[in-house]
Design a protein around this motif. Structure first.
Motif, PDB file in Angstrom:
ATOM      1  N   THR A  45      -8.365   4.443   4.851  1.00 18.04           N
ATOM      2  CA  THR A  45      -7.427   3.626   4.071  1.00 18.04           C
ATOM      3  C   THR A  45      -6.289   3.104   4.938  1.00 18.04           C
ATOM      4  O   THR A  45      -5.344   2.515   4.431  1.00 18.04           O
ATOM      5  CB  THR A  45      -6.840   4.432   2.897  1.00 18.04           C
ATOM      6  OG1 THR A  45      -6.170   5.591   3.412  1.00 18.04           O
ATOM      7  CG2 THR A  45      -7.925   4.846   1.926  1.00 18.04           C
ATOM      8  N   ALA A  75     -10.591   4.015  -5.903  1.00 18.66           N
ATOM      9  CA  ALA A  75      -9.363   4.647  -6.383  1.00 18.66           C
ATOM     10  C   ALA A  75      -8.653   3.767  -7.403  1.00 18.66           C
ATOM     11  O   ALA A  75      -8.142   4.250  -8.420  1.00 18.66           O
ATOM     12  CB  ALA A  75      -8.448   4.952  -5.209  1.00 18.66           C
ATOM     13  N   VAL A  79      -7.705   4.785 -11.302  1.00 15.71           N
ATOM     14  CA  VAL A  79      -6.367   4.757 -11.887  1.00 15.71           C
ATOM     15  C   VAL A  79      -6.325   3.835 -13.101  1.00 15.71           C
ATOM     16  O   VAL A  79      -5.750   4.186 -14.145  1.00 15.71           O
ATOM     17  CB  VAL A  79      -5.326   4.326 -10.838  1.00 15.71           C
ATOM     18  CG1 VAL A  79      -3.960   4.088 -11.489  1.00 15.71           C
ATOM     19  CG2 VAL A  79      -5.201   5.383  -9.740  1.00 15.71           C
ATOM     20  N   CYS A  88       2.718   4.433  -9.695  1.00 17.41           N
ATOM     21  CA  CYS A  88       2.069   5.204  -8.641  1.00 17.41           C
ATOM     22  C   CYS A  88       2.873   5.190  -7.340  1.00 17.41           C
ATOM     23  O   CYS A  88       3.266   4.121  -6.857  1.00 17.41           O
ATOM     24  CB  CYS A  88       0.672   4.665  -8.360  1.00 17.41           C
ATOM     25  SG  CYS A  88      -0.417   4.690  -9.804  1.00 17.41           S
ATOM     26  N   LEU A  90       2.502   5.678  -3.475  1.00 14.64           N
ATOM     27  CA  LEU A  90       1.438   5.660  -2.470  1.00 14.64           C
ATOM     28  C   LEU A  90       1.961   6.210  -1.153  1.00 14.64           C
ATOM     29  O   LEU A  90       2.933   5.704  -0.597  1.00 14.64           O
ATOM     30  CB  LEU A  90       0.921   4.238  -2.271  1.00 14.64           C
ATOM     31  CG  LEU A  90      -0.120   4.043  -1.158  1.00 14.64           C
ATOM     32  CD1 LEU A  90      -1.398   4.825  -1.472  1.00 14.64           C
ATOM     33  CD2 LEU A  90      -0.430   2.562  -0.966  1.00 14.64           C
ATOM     34  N   ASN A  92       0.515   6.588   2.445  1.00 14.05           N
ATOM     35  CA  ASN A  92      -0.634   6.129   3.221  1.00 14.05           C
ATOM     36  C   ASN A  92      -0.163   5.515   4.531  1.00 14.05           C
ATOM     37  O   ASN A  92       0.928   4.943   4.609  1.00 14.05           O
ATOM     38  CB  ASN A  92      -1.407   5.071   2.422  1.00 14.05           C
ATOM     39  CG  ASN A  92      -2.638   4.572   3.155  1.00 14.05           C
ATOM     40  OD1 ASN A  92      -3.584   5.313   3.350  1.00 14.05           O
ATOM     41  ND2 ASN A  92      -2.632   3.318   3.567  1.00 14.05           N
ATOM     42  N   LEU A 100      -5.482  -2.423  -4.048  1.00  9.63           N
ATOM     43  CA  LEU A 100      -5.294  -1.673  -5.292  1.00  9.63           C
ATOM     44  C   LEU A 100      -4.938  -2.624  -6.431  1.00  9.63           C
ATOM     45  O   LEU A 100      -3.868  -2.513  -7.033  1.00  9.63           O
ATOM     46  CB  LEU A 100      -4.197  -0.627  -5.101  1.00  9.63           C
ATOM     47  CG  LEU A 100      -4.470   0.455  -4.046  1.00  9.63           C
ATOM     48  CD1 LEU A 100      -3.202   1.259  -3.763  1.00  9.63           C
ATOM     49  CD2 LEU A 100      -5.602   1.381  -4.496  1.00  9.63           C
ATOM     50  N   VAL A 117       1.694   9.040 -10.958  1.00 12.90           N
ATOM     51  CA  VAL A 117       0.569   9.387 -10.082  1.00 12.90           C
ATOM     52  C   VAL A 117       1.036   9.333  -8.635  1.00 12.90           C
ATOM     53  O   VAL A 117       1.733   8.386  -8.240  1.00 12.90           O
ATOM     54  CB  VAL A 117      -0.621   8.414 -10.273  1.00 12.90           C
ATOM     55  CG1 VAL A 117      -1.742   8.728  -9.280  1.00 12.90           C
ATOM     56  CG2 VAL A 117      -1.154   8.483 -11.699  1.00 12.90           C
ATOM     57  N   LEU A 119      -0.595   8.909  -5.075  1.00 13.61           N
ATOM     58  CA  LEU A 119      -1.816   8.528  -4.375  1.00 13.61           C
ATOM     59  C   LEU A 119      -1.657   8.860  -2.889  1.00 13.61           C
ATOM     60  O   LEU A 119      -0.715   8.380  -2.246  1.00 13.61           O
ATOM     61  CB  LEU A 119      -2.082   7.027  -4.522  1.00 13.61           C
ATOM     62  CG  LEU A 119      -2.465   6.506  -5.907  1.00 13.61           C
ATOM     63  CD1 LEU A 119      -2.434   4.978  -5.910  1.00 13.61           C
ATOM     64  CD2 LEU A 119      -3.849   6.996  -6.293  1.00 13.61           C
ATOM     65  N   VAL A 146      -3.709  12.303  -6.768  1.00 12.52           N
ATOM     66  CA  VAL A 146      -5.002  11.651  -6.539  1.00 12.52           C
ATOM     67  C   VAL A 146      -5.158  11.437  -5.037  1.00 12.52           C
ATOM     68  O   VAL A 146      -4.355  10.732  -4.422  1.00 12.52           O
ATOM     69  CB  VAL A 146      -5.105  10.309  -7.284  1.00 12.52           C
ATOM     70  CG1 VAL A 146      -6.433   9.621  -6.958  1.00 12.52           C
ATOM     71  CG2 VAL A 146      -4.971  10.526  -8.792  1.00 12.52           C
ATOM     72  N   LEU A 148      -7.280   9.874  -2.045  1.00 11.99           N
ATOM     73  CA  LEU A 148      -8.328   8.909  -1.758  1.00 11.99           C
ATOM     74  C   LEU A 148      -9.416   9.536  -0.901  1.00 11.99           C
ATOM     75  O   LEU A 148     -10.562   9.111  -0.934  1.00 11.99           O
ATOM     76  CB  LEU A 148      -7.749   7.662  -1.088  1.00 11.99           C
ATOM     77  CG  LEU A 148      -7.190   6.614  -2.060  1.00 11.99           C
ATOM     78  CD1 LEU A 148      -5.964   7.117  -2.803  1.00 11.99           C
ATOM     79  CD2 LEU A 148      -6.869   5.314  -1.344  1.00 11.99           C
TER      80      LEU A 148
END
Length: 262
Positions: A45, A75, A79, A88, A90, A92, A100, A117, A119, A146, A148
């Motif tokens: 990702t 993903a 969601v 969310c 994130l 990453n 997304l 959430v 991620l 969550v 990935l």
């Protein structure tokens, strides 16, 4: 041989740090020219699907956007279906927002009480102590975790590096929660690959360098599991208590021969 189609991991199988491994380009072209249905499935990702496709093309691989299936798309679908309208956070390495669609992303410093959430994508410099603590605060306020993907390590030209799985595990333990995992070895990404091939699992081989995420995950999904001795492969893995791979090859360069294509 029953195998008609292939799902292929990218990093550590075809390339390392986006440079083709010896013989992999020639093997990929041989398979493509023989008409073997193939899709590339990746937990990565840190790059978008377009960027992955461009990097592979830069390494010489004749691939198009539709040949690459990423965990980010799966993903986003999860969601949207399970947490519609969720806010969310994130965490990453790299900008994944374009991958997304339909997912509402909040700023990295959003109030933890407003986050629904968390991620977690691929690990990198963004995984600072402060960022991880902020993610933990969101989870402690009730956000769902969550992941990935939860690979512990990935292969670079400098050696193995920690991947997101190590941090997902820490967040699970600290927040006393359990992550929903989207990428391999969870079923979602394999199912997306099989749908793209239009084949059943019994007719497809999953080729990877990660015995647990790629090979055993594919075997659990009903596919033939092919392990290659490149990338993150370590000989000691073959002596653990888990199921043995169906096939072990020295590298992806050996796949045409295994399929009887010479």
């Amino acid at each position: 041989m029953r195998t008609q189609g292939l799902l292929i991991d990218i990093d550590g199988v075809l390339v390392v740090s986006w440079a083709a491994l010896p013989g992999t380009l020639e093997a990929y072209v041989r398979l493509r020219d023989a008409g073997v249905p193939m899709r590339l499935v990746t937990n990565t990702t840190s790059r978008t699907r377009a960027s992955i496709t461009e990097a592979l093309q830069g390494a010489g691989f004749p691939v198009g956007l539709d040949d690459v299936i990423t965990v980010a798309g799966a993903a986003a679908a999860y969601v949207r279906a399970n947490h519609p309208g969720a806010r969310c956070l994130l965490l990453n390495s790299g900008d994944l927002s374009s991958e997304l669609p339909g997912v509402t992303l909040v700023p990295p410093d959003a109030d933890p009480r407003t986050v629904d959430v968390v991620l977690v994508g691929s690990a990198g410099p963004e995984f600072t102590h402060a960022a991880l603590n902020h993610a933990l605060a969101c989870l402690l306020e009730g956000a769902v975790l969550v992941a990935l993907q939860r690979n512990l390590v990935w292969q670079t030209t400098e050696g193995l590096a920690l991947d997101a799985g190590a941090f997902v595990l820490a967040l699970e333990q600290a927040a006393r929660t359990e992550a929903v995992v989207i990428g391999k070895p969870a079923p979602a990404l394999f199912e997306a690959g099989l749908a793209a091939l239009g084949l059943g699992p019994g007719d497809v081989a999953m080729i990877g360098d990660d015995l647990d995420s790629d090979v055993r995950g594919g075997m659990t999904a009903g596919m033939t599991g092919v392990l290659v001795r490149t990338g993150k492969f370590r000989e000691a893995q073959l002596g653990d208590d888990g199921p043995a791979p169906d096939v072990v090859l020295e590298s992806f360069a050996d796949v045409p021969g295994w399929l009887g294509l010479g």
